[in-house]
Design an enzyme around this catalytic site. Structure first.
Site, mmCIF file in Angstrom:
data_model
loop_
_atom_site.group_PDB
_atom_site.id
_atom_site.type_symbol
_atom_site.label_atom_id
_atom_site.label_comp_id
_atom_site.label_asym_id
_atom_site.label_seq_id
_atom_site.Cartn_x
_atom_site.Cartn_y
_atom_site.Cartn_z
ATOM 1 N N HIS A 118 0.845 -1.199 0.000
ATOM 2 C CA HIS A 118 0.000 0.000 0.000
ATOM 3 C C HIS A 118 0.874 1.240 0.000
ATOM 4 C CE1 HIS A 118 -0.005 1.479 4.282
ATOM 5 N NE2 HIS A 118 0.106 0.222 4.633
ATOM 6 N N ASP A 130 5.565 2.644 7.253
ATOM 7 C CA ASP A 130 4.208 2.179 6.924
ATOM 8 C C ASP A 130 3.567 3.097 5.896
ATOM 9 O OD1 ASP A 130 1.694 1.086 6.859
ATOM 10 O OD2 ASP A 130 1.127 1.755 8.874
ATOM 11 N N GLU A 164 -5.365 1.787 1.904
ATOM 12 C CA GLU A 164 -5.255 0.601 2.789
ATOM 13 C C GLU A 164 -5.599 0.977 4.204
ATOM 14 O OE1 GLU A 164 -3.181 -2.119 5.685
ATOM 15 O OE2 GLU A 164 -2.999 0.029 5.414
ATOM 16 N N GLU A 165 -5.130 2.175 4.597
ATOM 17 C CA GLU A 165 -5.290 2.595 5.993
ATOM 18 C C GLU A 165 -6.752 2.831 6.366
ATOM 19 O OE1 GLU A 165 -3.013 2.242 8.010
ATOM 20 O OE2 GLU A 165 -1.063 2.617 7.080
ATOM 21 N N ASP A 193 4.113 -4.948 3.562
ATOM 22 C CA ASP A 193 3.592 -3.817 4.325
ATOM 23 C C ASP A 193 4.407 -3.725 5.614
ATOM 24 O OD1 ASP A 193 2.115 -1.902 5.622
ATOM 25 O OD2 ASP A 193 0.224 -3.023 5.651
ATOM 26 N N HIS A 280 1.998 4.704 12.751
ATOM 27 C CA HIS A 280 0.855 5.596 12.567
ATOM 28 C C HIS A 280 1.025 6.948 13.260
ATOM 29 C CE1 HIS A 280 -2.285 2.402 11.120
ATOM 30 N NE2 HIS A 280 -1.238 2.541 10.329
HETATM 31 N N1 TRP Z 1 -1.381 -2.777 7.651
HETATM 32 C C1 TRP Z 1 -1.347 -2.356 9.028
HETATM 33 C C2 TRP Z 1 -1.475 -0.862 9.033
HETATM 34 O O1 TRP Z 1 -1.095 -0.218 8.079
HETATM 35 C C3 TRP Z 1 -0.074 -2.740 9.728
HETATM 36 C C4 TRP Z 1 -0.097 -4.140 10.150
HETATM 37 C C5 TRP Z 1 -0.525 -4.602 11.323
HETATM 38 C C6 TRP Z 1 0.290 -5.272 9.389
HETATM 39 N N2 TRP Z 1 -0.406 -5.962 11.356
HETATM 40 C C7 TRP Z 1 0.062 -6.387 10.201
HETATM 41 C C8 TRP Z 1 0.795 -5.450 8.118
HETATM 42 C C9 TRP Z 1 0.344 -7.660 9.759
HETATM 43 C C10 TRP Z 1 1.075 -6.730 7.677
HETATM 44 C C11 TRP Z 1 0.838 -7.831 8.501
HETATM 45 O O2 TRP Z 1 -1.972 -0.324 9.968
HETATM 46 ZN ZN ZN Z 2 0.503 -0.458 6.476
#
Ligand code: TRP
Ligand code: ZN
Ligand code: CA
Length: 432
Positions: A118, A130, A164-165, A193, A280
């Protein structure tokens, strides 16, 4: 018919590959040697994404100018490198979102190795770990494919997802709008990610065994232990693919969970502290990256793509019996069957008989699906689960060790509710 089935036609072009060149690898050819991805190049992409955020109010979030600037940045590099790129637009929260889809011309269009990350951040920060990290690593890998002028056996596709968020919005949109025939061509989806966490762990997604083993092999070669990713299984863009029956895998270096002392012992870093303390938040900047983790994970991505997409796949050792004739399943009606005749197998069927089911349907929660052995014994595979999802494309493992192997095996499907319909597209038994 449900809405997704109607809108799918508007997105046909996304799944259609430009006239694919024939695979050039000779039968039995080994995979091409994967390149060492330059972490300096990956970090340059992160610096550029950071500059984009800085120039756009400090973030690259969905609906903000920093997101579109990130999209333009990635797309320009891919276009210059010879990719066929598509911007897929969607609307969410009243704002236009974008997925960038990039196809490397060539390879078998019926076997697609797809990798995605993402590209959006949260509004509270620039989103460099992230998920600038995954975005930059697959971008540099895509550029390495181009530099090598790779002629893979399988077709290679990359994706950068929007929103994605806000709930995997872009990747869900892509999967929902991909015609089921195109979906079935994706042999694997690899998700990246957060792969440069400042206090990193080395986590491998536990889903498709081949993809998982490929990443583990890379890390075994470095002598670095990995763990199975457990920090929330459905929390990134692989989830919509997995739900649609696509084999998935990926890498992750940790988010807001705390590193244990056992993990600090094997990986270094600080126990009792989260993998990413800036998760975040506004401090997720270029300072929030562990270069070693970013380097290893970038190399692992190239290793996986080269291994999964070049060379020839080893043919299955077992005996395969398949029927690909379409059998339509009447709406809320009688059961229908598709048959295969097994011969030349001595004795009983195995305890791990692999049963490939490919049913195209607009609502799989209508379906009851059974395997029927030659003597009439019934093994239920699916009983109206999965709700409103489309299609039932899945491989089941059945303990059939009390059945004589040779004879006529049937896949039986019955639709038990009105309105949605479909057909058996394929039925395959694999004896190991
Ligand atoms: N995608 C999540 C985010 O952006 C981060 C995340 C949490 C994640 N747990 C995960 C990404 C496990 C990959 C696998 O907030
Ligand atoms: Zn992420
Ligand atoms: Ca129905």
């Amino acid at each position: 018919m449900r809405l997704s089935a109607i809108v799918a036609s508007s997105a046909l072009v996304l799944g259609a590959l430009a006239s694919a060149a024939p695979a050039t690898a000779a039968p039995g050819a080994a995979a091409a040697t994967p390149p060492d991805i330059s972490v300096a190049n990956v970090k340059q992409h992160l610096t550029d994404l950071q500059s984009i955020a800085t120039a756009n109010g400090g973030n690259r979030a969905h609906g903000r100018t920093g997101y579109k600037a990130s999209v333009d940045f990635v797309k320009a590099k891919l276009d210059a490198a010879g990719y066929t790129t598509t911007l897929q637009q969607f609307t969410y929260n009243g704002a236009t979102g974008y997925n960038v889809i990039a196809d490397w011309p060539g390879g078998d269009p019926n076997q697609v190795v797809m990798s995605g990350s993402h590209l959006d951040s949260v509004t509270s920060g620039p989103g460099i770990n992230d998920n600038g990290s995954g975005s930059a690593a697959i971008l540099e890998t895509a550029l390495a494919v181009s530099r090598a002028q790779l002629q893979p056996t399988k077709h290679i596709r990359f994706a950068w997802w929007g929103a994605e968020e806000l709930g995997l919005v872009g990747s869900k949109y892509y999967v929902n709008n991909l015609p089921s025939a195109e979906r079935a061509k994706i042999s694997g989806y690899l998700n990246f990610d957060m792969i440069g966490s400042p206090n990193p762990g080395y986590f491998v997604y536990d889903d498709d065994p081949t993809i998982e083993q490929t990443f583990k092999n890379y890390y075994a070669g470095l002598g670095i232990p990995t763990e199975i990713e457990t920090e929330g299984d459905g929390r990134s863009d692989h989830a919509p693919f997995k739900n649609a029956g696509v084999p998935v895998g990926g890498l992750f270096s940790g988010a807001d969970y705390t590193k244990t002392s056992a993990q600090a012992q094997k990986w270094g870093g600080t126990a009792g502290q989260s993998f990413d303390r800036c998760y975040h938040s506004s401090c997720d900047t270029t300072a929030n990256i562990n270069d070693t983790a970013l380097d290893r994970n970038s190399d692992a991505i190239a290793y996986a793509i080269w291994n999964l997409a070049t060379g020839t796949t080893t043919p299955p050792t077992g005996k395969v019996f398949e029927n690909t004739a379409d059998v339509s399943i009447p709406d809320n009606g009688a059961a229908v069957t598709s048959s295969v005749t097994v011969s030349g197998v001595t004795g009983n069927a195995p305890s791990n008989l692999s049963v490939g089911v490919d049913i195209v349907h607009t609502y799989r929660g209508d379906l009851v699906v059974d395997l029927i052995a030659p003597d009439g014994s019934v093994y239920n595979l699916h009983n109206r689960s999965g709700g409103s999802a489309d299609n039932l494309v899945q491989t089941y493992t059945v303990n059939a060790s009390t059945e004589v192997a040779n004879g006529v095996w049937k896949l039986r499907a019955q639709d038990k509710a009105a309105v949605d319909t479909g057909y058996i597209n394929g039925f395959k038994l694999t004896f190991p």
